[in-house]
Motif scaffolding. Structure first.
Motif, PDB file in Angstrom:
ATOM      1  N   PRO A  35       8.397   2.806  -3.189  1.00 33.03           N
ATOM      2  CA  PRO A  35       8.236   1.626  -2.925  1.00 33.03           C
ATOM      3  C   PRO A  35       6.599   1.606  -2.743  1.00 33.03           C
ATOM      4  O   PRO A  35       6.453   2.175  -1.919  1.00 33.03           O
ATOM      5  CB  PRO A  35       8.912   0.722  -2.622  1.00 33.03           C
ATOM      6  CG  PRO A  35      10.470   1.414  -2.390  1.00 33.03           C
ATOM      7  CD  PRO A  35       9.819   2.946  -2.715  1.00 33.03           C
ATOM      8  N   SER A  59       5.683  -0.749  -1.071  1.00 30.19           N
ATOM      9  CA  SER A  59       5.519  -0.945   0.317  1.00 30.19           C
ATOM     10  C   SER A  59       5.700   0.292   1.451  1.00 30.19           C
ATOM     11  O   SER A  59       5.233  -0.087   2.523  1.00 30.19           O
ATOM     12  CB  SER A  59       6.924  -2.274   0.693  1.00 30.19           C
ATOM     13  OG  SER A  59       8.241  -1.992   0.415  1.00 30.19           O
ATOM     14  N   VAL A  60       6.031   1.860   0.822  1.00 36.21           N
ATOM     15  CA  VAL A  60       6.717   2.232   1.317  1.00 36.21           C
ATOM     16  C   VAL A  60       5.546   3.443   1.695  1.00 36.21           C
ATOM     17  O   VAL A  60       4.587   4.019   2.754  1.00 36.21           O
ATOM     18  CB  VAL A  60       7.404   3.348   1.370  1.00 36.21           C
ATOM     19  CG1 VAL A  60       7.538   4.535   2.124  1.00 36.21           C
ATOM     20  CG2 VAL A  60       8.649   2.691   1.293  1.00 36.21           C
ATOM     21  N   HIS A  69       2.116   1.847   1.091  1.00 32.22           N
ATOM     22  CA  HIS A  69       0.997   2.078   1.790  1.00 32.22           C
ATOM     23  C   HIS A  69       1.443   0.597   2.888  1.00 32.22           C
ATOM     24  O   HIS A  69       0.549   0.225   3.464  1.00 32.22           O
ATOM     25  CB  HIS A  69       0.526   0.915   0.548  1.00 32.22           C
ATOM     26  CG  HIS A  69       0.032   1.642  -0.432  1.00 32.22           C
ATOM     27  ND1 HIS A  69      -1.046   2.393  -0.967  1.00 32.22           N
ATOM     28  CD2 HIS A  69       1.098   0.926  -1.772  1.00 32.22           C
ATOM     29  CE1 HIS A  69      -0.791   3.264  -1.797  1.00 32.22           C
ATOM     30  NE2 HIS A  69      -0.560   2.624  -2.580  1.00 32.22           N
ATOM     31  N   GLY A  70       2.413   0.788   3.570  1.00 26.34           N
ATOM     32  CA  GLY A  70       3.010   0.406   4.602  1.00 26.34           C
ATOM     33  C   GLY A  70       3.007   1.122   5.585  1.00 26.34           C
ATOM     34  O   GLY A  70       1.728   1.732   5.616  1.00 26.34           O
ATOM     35  N   ARG A 111      11.361  -2.165   4.078  1.00 22.85           N
ATOM     36  CA  ARG A 111      10.261  -2.896   5.519  1.00 22.85           C
ATOM     37  C   ARG A 111       9.605  -2.356   6.085  1.00 22.85           C
ATOM     38  O   ARG A 111      10.224  -0.590   6.263  1.00 22.85           O
ATOM     39  CB  ARG A 111      11.465  -4.388   6.039  1.00 22.85           C
ATOM     40  CG  ARG A 111      12.041  -4.863   6.158  1.00 22.85           C
ATOM     41  CD  ARG A 111      12.412  -6.370   6.636  1.00 22.85           C
ATOM     42  NE  ARG A 111      13.617  -5.192   7.792  1.00 22.85           N
ATOM     43  CZ  ARG A 111      14.311  -5.699   8.894  1.00 22.85           C
ATOM     44  NH1 ARG A 111      12.947  -6.920   8.757  1.00 22.85           N
ATOM     45  NH2 ARG A 111      14.859  -5.248   9.434  1.00 22.85           N
ATOM     46  N   THR A 112       8.332  -1.965   6.991  1.00 23.21           N
ATOM     47  CA  THR A 112       7.773  -0.914   7.817  1.00 23.21           C
ATOM     48  C   THR A 112       6.967  -1.993   7.912  1.00 23.21           C
ATOM     49  O   THR A 112       7.228  -2.582   8.627  1.00 23.21           O
ATOM     50  CB  THR A 112       6.648  -0.424   6.316  1.00 23.21           C
ATOM     51  OG1 THR A 112       5.713  -0.846   6.120  1.00 23.21           O
ATOM     52  CG2 THR A 112       7.424   0.048   5.742  1.00 23.21           C
ATOM     53  N   ASN A 163       2.397   7.659   5.283  1.00 20.33           N
ATOM     54  CA  ASN A 163       3.289   6.963   3.917  1.00 20.33           C
ATOM     55  C   ASN A 163       2.503   7.683   2.867  1.00 20.33           C
ATOM     56  O   ASN A 163       3.961   7.411   1.718  1.00 20.33           O
ATOM     57  CB  ASN A 163       2.404   5.973   4.612  1.00 20.33           C
ATOM     58  CG  ASN A 163       3.926   5.460   5.734  1.00 20.33           C
ATOM     59  OD1 ASN A 163       3.105   5.329   6.600  1.00 20.33           O
ATOM     60  ND2 ASN A 163       4.489   4.469   5.543  1.00 20.33           N
TER      61      ASN A 163
END
Length: 731
Positions: free
Chosen positions: A73, A75-76, A78-79, A91-92, A201
């Motif tokens: 994902p 979100s991972v 760039h989180g 979630r991060t 990440n």
């Protein structure tokens, strides 16, 4: 002449042996279950140690090259560095501004972890230690100290394996194994996980993400990093400090190492990193504290119990392997010393024999020319008795031959009588066992020197003369001859031929010079008749009457020597089953004789030499080492699987080379052709295992208190009167 004496009545077996026949041997078979259980347990311990100590390892902690991030994902990628994939909504998170979450990987290490803990304590800073399970098990006190001083413990797998490159079953083993180690040591479970070889990440690969999802399904949060000190590469203290100190206000997760190699630069740099972070207003703490998370909890009693068992099992396996390693080293030293010793002693024995004297300072002895009585105990020996008697009758030395037919049912006595050979007496008696037959022959003997020979053995013309010459020395009570395998064709025959030449005869040379000969073989031995009668004749207390008799002579103060030029040719077992029965009886009888004469260890003189030298040698080389042999074989497989197989192969080849060299020398001493030695490597694979299983069976039989019945070997009728061996004969 021929003659027939009055029958001597006796039972088929002596009392102890008779008792054995009435007992059921089933109980003894339980020892194979015990042996199998021990070997399975050992294999399990070795497998655990092999996996935890050799299948993976902590070393270069550089991150492998990325192999693609399909399916990861955004979100991972760039989180934040703390990834929660425990639900469908990934979630991060990252630490708050001016907060530095300090983490250490690859420990604990007994040298560097305590120093790092000391630095943290001096600065009143808490950190998160991602521990390797095997290292935690090796150094549990350091894990307890971490918890006691307020630090967090996270999971860094059991053996530092790359979770993205291993199958799912092993991922579970790596993560849950490390968790059980922590629970067993601290009574707590950890929520945080850092995969080995991970970094920031954007370096998460498809394989790494799969591993993160798998761990998340078990409740773990994955912690990556935003700052890499690169201390694993030891770039120097200034560079580590530069890499580790934040340059902005954004919260960071710093990666450092307290294990996996020399961390002296890490220790030196840490103090400066903490000073600079404090100077610029950054708060340094653990991951959980930085995010406001409770990352450790008290483990339920069941998990603590499982963890303690897990830790105890790995520690026990480590102890087992360590003990076995020391025992292997000891057995290797003993084997090497034995090889060097027997070769050196055999060389000296050969030189002295060629000079015709036992010691350099003893003058030449007079030649023994007086007639000799040869006693041949025979029970159902029709297959070979004619060859045996004819060969003895053809002796160059004057002999009286007494064939004691011990209740044969196959016409053995009739065959001997039909030969009508001069000087041959046939004595018939009801079956009483071999000791009874020998004692009958002793009572009937006309001469003071007697030679005992089995009914399946033939002599060379000069054998008797050579055999009795050492009896010119008044200190010598018995002489052992050189037993040769007659039916040496085929692999099994060649193996036994090698054993007779290399094992038995080299040892006899050693026993001779050490004055502790434990056995004059039943196939060929010369004795003083009056000494045997004074000792009560041949005892039936053991199944190895020859060993028992020889030890009794030594304890009575007599020297027993070896004459290698006195050769006797005997039939060896032609099948593995027959070989097993023969060696089982030999080994069990030898154990009986050793136990019977154990008091010699505390005696002086000739008896003490037998007890401390002869019995000690037999105990170590023929009992303890064979009992340890199955462990050696299992350990060898362990080495091939988990250690360097090339090194193991080289060691085996070196061992085999030494064995071949020793065998070649023994064959040279016995004037034997070297051709059978091609089977020696195969002997280590099959024959050796059979021999140590015989020892194990014998020891368990003895410990169980059972008495083994007599095993008579099958006769094959392969004996012929041999021509004298070519080469110089030492007399």
């Amino acid at each position: 002449m021929t003659g027939t004496h009055t029958p001597v009545r006796g039972s088929r077996k002596p009392p102890r042996v008779r008792a054995a026949a009435s007992r059921k041997p089933g109980r003894v078979r339980t020892h194979w279950i015990v042996l199998a259980a021990l070997l399975v347990g050992l294999a399990l311990a070795l497998a655990v140690q092999g996996y935890t100590q050799h299948l993976a390892g902590i070393g270069d902690d550089s991150v492998p090259a990325a192999t693609g991030s399909d399916g990861v994902p955004a979100s991972v990628l760039h989180g934040g560095p703390v990834v929660d994939a425990r639900s469908s909504a990934v979630r991060t998170a990252r630490p708050a501004e001016h907060t530095l979450a300090l983490t250490f990987d690859d420990g604990p290490d007994p040298t560097w972890t305590p120093r790092i803990l000391d630095v943290l304590k001096a600065h009143h800073v808490h950190a998160t230690f991602f521990v390797v399970g095997t290292a935690a098990i090796d150094h549990p006190d350091l894990i307890r100290r971490m918890i006691a001083e307020g630090h967090e413990v996270g999971i860094h797998t059991l053996t530092h394996a790359d979770l993205g490159q291993i199958p799912e079953w092993r991922r579970q083993l790596e993560v849950q194994g490390a968790q059980r180690a922590v629970a067993g040591i601290t009574g707590k479970t950890a929520t945080l996980l850092r995969p080995p070889y991970s970094s920031e990440n954007d370096a998460v690969t498809t394989q790494a993400w799969s591993a993160m999802l798998s761990s998340a399904s078990d409740g773990y949060l994955t912690v990556l990093s935003t700052l890499d000190s690169e201390d694993w590469s030891r770039p120097g203290v200034p560079q580590i400090v530069k890499n580790a100190v934040p340059t902005g206000s954004q919260g960071q997760v710093l990666l450092m190492h307290d294990g996996g190699g020399d961390r002296s630069q890490t220790v030196a740099a840490l103090d400066q990193v903490l000073d600079r972070a404090a100077a610029q207003g950054d708060r340094v703490t653990s991951v959980g504290d930085a995010l406001g998370l409770a990352t450790m909890r008290t483990a339920p009693p069941s998990e603590q119990l499982i963890g303690e068992a897990f830790v105890g099992g790995i520690q026990a396996s480590g102890t087992v392997v360590a003990v076995i390693s020391w025992l292997l080293a000891a057995s290797g030293v003993v084997t090497l010393v034995r090889a060097v010793l027997v070769v050196a002693v055999a060389s000296r024995h050969h030189r002295l024999a060629r000079r015709g004297r036992r010691r350099r300072d003893v003058p030449l002895l007079p030649e023994v020319t007086e007639p000799v009585t040869v006693i041949v105990p025979a029970y159902n020996e029709s297959a070979g008795i004619e060859a045996a008697v004819r060969s003895i009758a053809a002796s160059e030395h004057p002999v009286e031959i007494i064939v004691v037919d011990d209740g044969s049912t196959d016409g053995t006595a009739d065959i001997v009588e039909a030969l009508a050979l001069p000087g041959v007496i046939v004595v018939r008696q009801e079956n009483g066992g071999k000791p009874s037959a020998l004692n009958t022959g002793l009572r009937a003997a006309s001469h003071e020197i007697v030679v005992m020979v089995d009914g399946d053995t033939v002599f060379e013309p000069g054998t008797v003369h050579d055999l009795v010459q050492p009896l010119a020395d008044p200190r010598v009570g018995a002489v052992s001859g050189n037993t040769k395998v007659a039916n040496r064709g085929g692999v099994l025959g060649a193996w036994q031929h090698i054993e007779y030449v290399v094992g038995f005869n080299l040892d006899r040379r050693l026993f001779d010079l050490a004055e502790c000969m434990p056995t004059v073989p039943g196939a060929i031995g010369a004795f003083r008749r009056d000494v045997l009668l004074r000792l009560g004749g041949v005892s039936s207390d053991t199944l190895a009457e020859d060993t028992d008799l020889t030890m009794a002579l030594c304890r009575d103060g007599w020297r027993v020597v070896y004459k290698d030029s006195a050769r006797a040719w005997t039939e060896a077992p032609a099948t593995l089953g027959a070989l097993w029965k023969q060696r089982y009886r030999w080994c069990y009888g030898t154990l009986q004789a050793m136990w019977k004469h154990r008091g010699a260890v505390l005696q002086g003189g000739a008896a003490g030499k037998l007890g401390r030298r002869g019995l000690g040698y037999l105990l170590v080389l023929q009992v303890l080492l064979p009992l340890f042999a199955p462990i050696v074989d299992v350990f060898a497989l362990y080495g091939l699987v988990f250690l360097d197989p090339v090194r193991i192969a080289v060691l085996w080849l070196a061992f085999m080379g030494a064995q071949l060299a020793m065998a070649a020398y023994a064959f040279r001493l016995d004037r034997e052709k070297l051709a059978p030695l091609w089977t020696l490597p195969l002997q280590q694979v099959v024959y050796r295992q059979l021999m140590y299983l015989v020892v194990i069976q014998s020891v368990f039989t003895a410990l169980a208190g059972l008495h083994l019945k007599w095993h008579r070997m099958e006769r094959y009728g392969s004996l012929n009167v041999p021509a004298p061996t070519q080469g110089p004969v030492s007399r």
